[in-house]
Structure formats: structure tokens, C-alpha cells
Write an enzyme that holds these catalytic residues in place. Structure first.
Site, PDB file in Angstrom:
ATOM      1  N   CYS A  93     101.042  48.018  71.495  1.00  0.00           N
ATOM      2  CA  CYS A  93     100.282  48.293  70.043  1.00  0.00           C
ATOM      3  C   CYS A  93     100.870  47.052  69.593  1.00  0.00           C
ATOM      4  O   CYS A  93     100.264  45.330  69.011  1.00  0.00           O
ATOM      5  CB  CYS A  93     100.231  49.573  69.501  1.00  0.00           C
ATOM      6  SG  CYS A  93      99.179  49.894  68.521  1.00  0.00           S
ATOM      7  N   ARG A 126      90.679  54.579  62.220  1.00  0.00           N
ATOM      8  CA  ARG A 126      91.196  53.848  63.343  1.00  0.00           C
ATOM      9  C   ARG A 126      90.683  53.975  64.713  1.00  0.00           C
ATOM     10  O   ARG A 126      90.014  55.087  64.415  1.00  0.00           O
ATOM     11  CB  ARG A 126      93.050  54.104  62.719  1.00  0.00           C
ATOM     12  CG  ARG A 126      93.894  53.689  61.377  1.00  0.00           C
ATOM     13  CD  ARG A 126      94.612  54.886  61.546  1.00  0.00           C
ATOM     14  NE  ARG A 126      95.728  54.673  62.920  1.00  0.00           N
ATOM     15  CZ  ARG A 126      96.340  53.660  62.204  1.00  0.00           C
ATOM     16  NH1 ARG A 126      96.504  52.514  61.975  1.00  0.00           N
ATOM     17  NH2 ARG A 126      97.482  53.256  64.172  1.00  0.00           N
ATOM     18  N   HIS A 189      99.621  53.718  74.306  1.00  0.00           N
ATOM     19  CA  HIS A 189     101.328  54.189  73.927  1.00  0.00           C
ATOM     20  C   HIS A 189     100.786  55.908  75.186  1.00  0.00           C
ATOM     21  O   HIS A 189     100.725  55.617  75.862  1.00  0.00           O
ATOM     22  CB  HIS A 189     101.217  54.944  72.569  1.00  0.00           C
ATOM     23  CG  HIS A 189     100.778  54.661  71.375  1.00  0.00           C
ATOM     24  ND1 HIS A 189     102.313  53.256  70.928  1.00  0.00           N
ATOM     25  CD2 HIS A 189      99.912  53.775  70.720  1.00  0.00           C
ATOM     26  CE1 HIS A 189     101.822  52.331  69.634  1.00  0.00           C
ATOM     27  NE2 HIS A 189     100.412  52.959  69.861  1.00  0.00           N
TER      28      HIS A 189
HETATM   29  N1  GLN Z   1      99.268  46.843  63.020  1.00  0.00           N
HETATM   30  C1  GLN Z   1      99.242  47.937  64.160  1.00  0.00           C
HETATM   31  C2  GLN Z   1      97.409  49.103  64.501  1.00  0.00           C
HETATM   32  O1  GLN Z   1      96.822  48.144  64.492  1.00  0.00           O
HETATM   33  C3  GLN Z   1      99.903  49.957  63.976  1.00  0.00           C
HETATM   34  C4  GLN Z   1      99.892  50.804  64.965  1.00  0.00           C
HETATM   35  C5  GLN Z   1     100.565  50.882  65.957  1.00  0.00           C
HETATM   36  O2  GLN Z   1     101.196  50.053  66.469  1.00  0.00           O
HETATM   37  N2  GLN Z   1     100.475  52.086  66.356  1.00  0.00           N
HETATM   38  O3  GLN Z   1      97.217  49.868  63.167  1.00  0.00           O
END
Ligand code: GLN
Length: 237
Positions: A93, A126, A189
Site C-alpha cells: 500500500c 477510498r 493488507h
Molecule cells: N497513501 C495511502 C492511500 O492511498 C495510504 C494507505 C495505506 O497504506 N493503507 O490511502
């Protein structure tokens, strides 16, 4: 045999149980009688990449990611040298985004390392949920969980896999992650590796053969791990 894992900046990059990836790498190596040393680095520590066999970069919020980006830009040439020398990196991520050319957030451009030919642009909503991807590396899918505002676009490097379920890099092109030499970047994750023993062993094998040419991993009984993987596939695919 011994492998040394460098965990970069866990006090800043450690979202959604990313540390579990380190534990999985350690355990699966130890179960084969491979000694494992884990070196955790803080921003102020000096890193000698020649001492490392696997580098792990986890996810982090935008604020923490910026601090890590700034630090890594100062040691970019040694990290690039490690990659050129077939060093193994797993980046999740935020850590994945840092390895690209840039991360654009609210009009601000944060320079990345340019190790992966990718770039990322953040959007307000998101991309969250379970993910299943199919890769050319394995017959078994990789399963995980994503939560990111950034949309990553690939240049010349191929994806880690193609999305069967979930959003992946950007929710548009059906690609997830990126792979270049022995660098694996992904949005997944979870932690990712406990339920993907095939991916964990791929990473261990790459690190092992770089250090001990010809060395191979002995098989393990993965019934529980495979059941976890299949449960997710059956539930969401
Ligand atoms: N910058 C990242 C995002 O796109 C961070 C998120 C993450 O590492 N889970 O939100």
C-alpha cells in the site's frame, strides 16, 4: 542458512497488521531450519542494504508516508543498488506507492523513488474491501484486503495479478500490484502472507537463492493456510 529481514520504519508504516507479514516470513523460514534475523529501522537509523535479504515496507497514512518518502529519497541510490542486485522487497500500500515515480495528493506532488515504473494519484473516495487476484506466478489465487485513496497506474512493469474481486490498483484497469525484478508491490493488507503461503514462499525462495545459489525450500503442511485462502475465494469470487 540465515535470512535477514529489514523492516523499514515500522513505527510509521504498520497499518492493518502488516507486521504479521514479517512474522509469517520468519515462521515459514524457521520451520525449514532457516535462521531469521529481523532488523527494525527507525528514520534516524543508517541502513546497510548489503546486510539485508528481504526488505519490508508496510502501509501508512499519508502523513507518515510523506516522512518515509523524504527519508528514502536521501538513500535512494543504495536502495536502487539493492534492487539492481536482485534484492527482495515486499511493499504494501503506502510502501508500494513510495516506490513509484510520484504520489499526487490534493494537487501536491510527492516525489517517489522511481524504482517501480508506476505513479499514484489520490482521490477522495477510498477503495475498500476484500480482494482476490490471479497471478501468472501461481495456480492458487492471492487473497487480501485493500483500503486506499491512491490510484496507482502501471508503466512498463507488469501487475502482480489481475483482479477477480475488488478494486486493485485503481478500480479501472483490473490490475493489482506490480512486480519488477525481485520487488513485489501490492495494495493487499490483511496481513497478506498468512493466508497466501505460496506468495510467502515465493519471497523466501527469491531471497534464499540470491544468497545461497541452488538452495530450495522444503515443503510444509499448508492445510490450514490453504483452507483460509480458499474460504475467502469461495466467499467472494
Ligand atoms: N497513501 C495511502 C492511500 O492511498 C495510504 C494507505 C495505506 O497504506 N493503507 O490511502
Amino acid at each position: 542458512m540465515k535470512l535477514t529481514i529489514g523492516h523499514l520504519y515500522p513505527e510509521l508504516l504498520n497499518l492493518y497488521g502488516d507486521r504479521g507479514n514479517i512474522i509469517t516470513l520468519q515462521k515459514r523460514a524457521q520451520w525449514r531450519n532457516i535462521e531469521v534475523e529481523i532488523k527494525e529501522f527507525k528514520l534516524s537509523d543508517k541502513i546497510n542494504f548489503a546486510d539485508l535479504d528481504i526488505v519490508f515496507l508496510g502501509g501508512g497514512s499519508d502523513k507518515e508516508q510523506l516522512l518515509v518518502s523524504k527519508k528514502l529519497s536521501k538513500i535512494k541510490s543504495s536502495l536502487s543498488g539493492y534492487v539492481a542486485d536482485d534484492g527482495v522487497i515486499m511493499a504494501v500500500c503506502g510502501g508500494f506507492q513510495i516506490l513509484g515515480h510520484y504520489y499526487k495528493q490534493k494537487g501536491e506532488l510527492i516525489d517517489g523513488l522511481g524504482i517501480l515504473d508506476i505513479f499514484t494519484e489520490s482521490e477522495n473516495n477510498r477503495l475498500i474491501g476484500n480482494v482476490i487476484i490471479k497471478t501468472e506466478l501461481f495456480s492458487r489465487p492471492i487473497v487480501g484486503f485493500e483500503n486506499h485513496g491512491g490510484r496507482t497506474y502501471l508503466g512498463s512493469c507488469p501487475p502482480l495479478g489481475k483482479v477477480i474481486c475488488g478494486y486493485g490498483n485503481n478500480g479501472k484497469d483490473g490490475m493489482e500490484g506490480a512486480i519488477y525484478k525481485n520487488v513485489i508491490g501490492t495494495y493487499l493488507h490483511g496481513p497478506l502472507l498468512p493466508k497466501n503461503p505460496h506468495l510467502c514462499d515465493y519471497i523466501l525462495q527469491k531471497a534464499l537463492e540470491r544468497k545461497y545459489p541452488g538452495a530450495t525450500l522444503s515443503p510444509l503442511d499448508d492445510a490450514i493456510e490453504i483452507a483460509a485462502n480458499e474460504y475467502i475465494v469461495n466467499r467472494f469470487a
